[in-house]
Design a protein around this motif. Structure first.
Motif, PDB file in Angstrom:
ATOM      1  N   THR A  15      59.463 118.748  67.897  1.00 30.32           N
ATOM      2  CA  THR A  15      59.900 117.766  66.904  1.00 30.32           C
ATOM      3  C   THR A  15      59.187 117.978  65.573  1.00 30.32           C
ATOM      4  OG1 THR A  15      58.276 116.168  67.769  1.00 30.32           O
ATOM      5  CG2 THR A  15      60.526 116.026  68.621  1.00 30.32           C
ATOM      6  N   CYS A  16      57.942 118.425  65.621  1.00 30.75           N
ATOM      7  CA  CYS A  16      57.197 118.712  64.394  1.00 30.75           C
ATOM      8  C   CYS A  16      57.830 119.882  63.642  1.00 30.75           C
ATOM      9  CB  CYS A  16      55.742 118.998  64.721  1.00 30.75           C
ATOM     10  SG  CYS A  16      54.709 119.301  63.274  1.00 30.75           S
ATOM     11  N   LEU A  17      58.254 120.918  64.373  1.00 29.27           N
ATOM     12  CA  LEU A  17      58.917 122.049  63.740  1.00 29.27           C
ATOM     13  C   LEU A  17      60.185 121.590  63.017  1.00 29.27           C
ATOM     14  CD1 LEU A  17      59.175 125.147  63.299  1.00 29.27           C
ATOM     15  CD2 LEU A  17      60.546 125.202  65.394  1.00 29.27           C
ATOM     16  N   VAL A  18      60.950 120.732  63.669  1.00 25.85           N
ATOM     17  CA  VAL A  18      62.170 120.214  63.051  1.00 25.85           C
ATOM     18  C   VAL A  18      61.830 119.436  61.783  1.00 25.85           C
ATOM     19  CG1 VAL A  18      64.075 118.582  63.344  1.00 25.85           C
ATOM     20  CG2 VAL A  18      63.483 120.163  65.202  1.00 25.85           C
ATOM     21  N   GLY A  19      60.841 118.535  61.880  1.00 26.62           N
ATOM     22  CA  GLY A  19      60.472 117.729  60.728  1.00 26.62           C
ATOM     23  C   GLY A  19      59.975 118.558  59.564  1.00 26.62           C
ATOM     24  N   LYS A  20      59.150 119.566  59.849  1.00 19.25           N
ATOM     25  CA  LYS A  20      58.598 120.407  58.780  1.00 19.25           C
ATOM     26  C   LYS A  20      59.675 121.262  58.130  1.00 19.25           C
ATOM     27  CE  LYS A  20      53.702 120.906  59.903  1.00 19.25           C
ATOM     28  NZ  LYS A  20      53.055 121.002  58.600  1.00 19.25           N
ATOM     29  N   THR A  21      60.530 121.894  58.922  1.00 20.53           N
ATOM     30  CA  THR A  21      61.541 122.784  58.357  1.00 20.53           C
ATOM     31  C   THR A  21      62.614 122.012  57.595  1.00 20.53           C
ATOM     32  OG1 THR A  21      62.638 122.791  60.534  1.00 20.53           O
ATOM     33  CG2 THR A  21      61.200 124.658  60.002  1.00 20.53           C
ATOM     34  N   LEU A  22      62.763 120.717  57.887  1.00 20.21           N
ATOM     35  CA  LEU A  22      63.678 119.869  57.116  1.00 20.21           C
ATOM     36  C   LEU A  22      62.988 119.254  55.901  1.00 20.21           C
ATOM     37  CD1 LEU A  22      65.676 117.952  59.899  1.00 20.21           C
ATOM     38  CD2 LEU A  22      66.519 119.756  58.379  1.00 20.21           C
ATOM     39  N   GLY A  23      61.669 119.410  55.794  1.00 20.31           N
ATOM     40  CA  GLY A  23      60.934 118.849  54.671  1.00 20.31           C
ATOM     41  C   GLY A  23      60.827 117.339  54.716  1.00 20.31           C
ATOM     42  N   LEU A  24      60.800 116.770  55.921  1.00 23.55           N
ATOM     43  CA  LEU A  24      60.809 115.314  56.071  1.00 23.55           C
ATOM     44  C   LEU A  24      59.481 114.745  56.569  1.00 23.55           C
ATOM     45  CD1 LEU A  24      64.373 114.789  57.620  1.00 23.55           C
ATOM     46  CD2 LEU A  24      63.654 114.512  55.240  1.00 23.55           C
ATOM     47  N   LEU A  25      58.413 115.543  56.519  1.00 25.88           N
ATOM     48  CA  LEU A  25      57.117 115.052  56.987  1.00 25.88           C
ATOM     49  C   LEU A  25      56.103 114.930  55.853  1.00 25.88           C
ATOM     50  CD1 LEU A  25      56.653 117.047  60.327  1.00 25.88           C
ATOM     51  CD2 LEU A  25      57.743 114.835  59.961  1.00 25.88           C
ATOM     52  N   GLU A  26      56.545 115.090  54.643  1.00 27.70           N
ATOM     53  CA  GLU A  26      55.626 115.106  53.512  1.00 27.70           C
ATOM     54  C   GLU A  26      55.336 113.710  52.990  1.00 27.70           C
ATOM     55  OE1 GLU A  26      57.612 117.700  50.810  1.00 27.70           O
ATOM     56  OE2 GLU A  26      57.180 119.519  51.964  1.00 27.70           O
ATOM     57  N   ASN A  27      54.242 113.605  52.196  1.00 27.56           N
ATOM     58  CA  ASN A  27      53.850 112.357  51.529  1.00 27.56           C
ATOM     59  C   ASN A  27      53.663 111.197  52.503  1.00 27.56           C
ATOM     60  OD1 ASN A  27      54.067 113.622  48.952  1.00 27.56           O
ATOM     61  ND2 ASN A  27      56.295 113.345  49.044  1.00 27.56           N
ATOM     62  N   GLY A  28      53.056 111.490  53.661  1.00 27.40           N
ATOM     63  CA  GLY A  28      52.765 110.444  54.633  1.00 27.40           C
ATOM     64  C   GLY A  28      53.930 110.058  55.515  1.00 27.40           C
ATOM     65  N   ARG A  29      55.097 110.649  55.299  1.00 22.67           N
ATOM     66  CA  ARG A  29      56.268 110.280  56.087  1.00 22.67           C
ATOM     67  C   ARG A  29      56.109 110.695  57.546  1.00 22.67           C
ATOM     68  NH1 ARG A  29      61.572 111.138  57.460  1.00 22.67           N
ATOM     69  NH2 ARG A  29      62.970 109.417  56.897  1.00 22.67           N
ATOM     70  N   ASP A  44      53.367 110.739  59.350  1.00 22.65           N
ATOM     71  CA  ASP A  44      52.552 109.751  60.061  1.00 22.65           C
ATOM     72  C   ASP A  44      53.374 108.511  60.394  1.00 22.65           C
ATOM     73  OD1 ASP A  44      50.322 111.354  59.959  1.00 22.65           O
ATOM     74  OD2 ASP A  44      49.518 110.432  58.142  1.00 22.65           O
ATOM     75  N   ASN A  45      54.263 108.134  59.497  1.00 21.76           N
ATOM     76  CA  ASN A  45      55.088 106.953  59.725  1.00 21.76           C
ATOM     77  C   ASN A  45      56.086 107.176  60.859  1.00 21.76           C
ATOM     78  OD1 ASN A  45      55.927 104.270  59.019  1.00 21.76           O
ATOM     79  ND2 ASN A  45      57.725 105.144  58.023  1.00 21.76           N
ATOM     80  N   VAL A  46      56.692 108.366  60.893  1.00 23.31           N
ATOM     81  CA  VAL A  46      57.630 108.697  61.969  1.00 23.31           C
ATOM     82  C   VAL A  46      56.900 108.723  63.309  1.00 23.31           C
ATOM     83  CG1 VAL A  46      59.133 110.502  62.903  1.00 23.31           C
ATOM     84  CG2 VAL A  46      59.191 109.974  60.466  1.00 23.31           C
ATOM     85  N   TYR A  47      55.700 109.304  63.319  1.00 24.25           N
ATOM     86  CA  TYR A  47      54.896 109.359  64.539  1.00 24.25           C
ATOM     87  C   TYR A  47      54.544 107.949  65.014  1.00 24.25           C
ATOM     88  CZ  TYR A  47      50.866 110.368  67.558  1.00 24.25           C
ATOM     89  OH  TYR A  47      49.984 110.425  68.606  1.00 24.25           O
ATOM     90  N   ARG A  48      54.136 107.081  64.082  1.00 17.97           N
ATOM     91  CA  ARG A  48      53.753 105.713  64.445  1.00 17.97           C
ATOM     92  C   ARG A  48      54.940 104.959  65.046  1.00 17.97           C
ATOM     93  NH1 ARG A  48      54.731 101.258  62.014  1.00 17.97           N
ATOM     94  NH2 ARG A  48      55.353 102.304  60.076  1.00 17.97           N
ATOM     95  N   LYS A  49      56.103 105.064  64.414  1.00 16.72           N
ATOM     96  CA  LYS A  49      57.288 104.369  64.923  1.00 16.72           C
ATOM     97  C   LYS A  49      57.668 104.871  66.314  1.00 16.72           C
ATOM     98  CE  LYS A  49      59.554 103.144  60.552  1.00 16.72           C
ATOM     99  NZ  LYS A  49      60.784 103.316  59.735  1.00 16.72           N
TER     100      LYS A  49
END
Length: 266
Positions: free
Chosen positions: A107-121, A123-128
């Motif tokens: 899931t981290c690979l997906v988030g990084k390659t989509l550019g959706l884990l930046e600017n604290g996002r 951590d928020n996805v992980y928390r939810k």
């Protein structure tokens, strides 16, 4: 294993097994973005990775953001992002590499390659996702719990986790695994600071690494850093039809792990 005196455990995927969170992670990752319509096919693609139909588990992938040209091109880009095998020391020095060692890494690979884990996002996805897992109810395996409790009478047992202290404490209570390890190390920053974090609690790691057994499901995070020092390794692999990692011992289920630990107590 007759010379082993210290057994190091991972938390996620090691004292509990649950990959159902992937669909929730994808949902939280894509919500409020222009990729929300990708949710179903992306969740199906991730499931295909975990069942050996897409990409290659236990292999290295580049985590650079891929061009936004549609979901089919995105899937092709992911497949083309696989890297050749490399020494652990080389991989750990690179910031653009993800080792697909468990469902969280996928899931981290997906988030990084989509550019959706930046600017604290991220951590928020992980928390939810964690909060959703708690609401759905997570319970630890009672046989494994008792096996580790008995193991702690004979060996030094250490829980080494990347989770923040309060998050891990609450989760251990929910699982029923609080108080059964002799030592617990939080925010261990595995794999990068794994050896240093463990050595602070167990100085004998540097002088007698062969007396340590590392138990985990993510080979790159949990096993390779200590194997490089000369420690023993026990790999938990719940997935079928995926590329395997060469550990000293391999088990597939929590039942098999409990049986192995019970045998060590005899």
């Amino acid at each position: 294993m007759e010379n082993v005196k210290t057994i190091v455990f991972d938390l996620d995927g090691t004292i509990y097994q649950n990959n159902d969170f992937c669909a929730d992670y994808i949902h939280f990752l894509l919500e409020d973005t222009d990729k929300i319509q990708w949710e179903k096919p992306l969740a199906e693609f991730v499931d295909g990775i975990l069942t050996g139909r897409n990409l290659t588990m236990n292999a290295y992938y580049k985590s650079d953001i891929l061009p936004d040209t549609g979901i089919d091109d995105y899937f092709r880009g992911l497949k083309a992002a696989r890297l050749p095998d490399m020494p652990f020391e080389e991989a750990i020095a690179r910031s653009d590499v993800i080792y697909l060692g468990d469902a969280w890494a996928v899931t981290c690979l997906v988030g990084k390659t989509l550019g959706l884990l930046e600017n604290g996002r991220g951590d928020n996805v992980y928390r939810k996702t964690r909060e959703k897992m708690s609401r759905d109810g997570m319970f630890g395996d009672s046989r494994l719990r008792e096996a580790i409790r008995e193991l702690s009478r004979h060996y030094e047992t250490v829980l080494l986790t990347n989770s923040y202290e309060q998050t891990a404490r609450d989760f251990l209570v929910q699982l029923g695994f609080q108080g059964i390890f002799r030592k617990v190390v939080y925010s261990a920053n595995k794999p990068y600071e794994m050896a240093n974090s463990l050595a602070l609690q167990c100085p004998q790691l540097r002088s007698c690494p062969e007396s340590f057994l590392s138990v985990g499901d993510h080979a790159f995070n949990d096993l390779m850093p200590l194997k490089a020092l000369g420690c023993r390794t026990l790999w938990i692999n719940p997935f079928e039809n995926v590329r395997r990692y060469n550990a000293d011992i391999t088990v597939g289920t929590l039942k098999e792990l409990a049986e192995c630990l019970e045998h060590m107590c005899q």
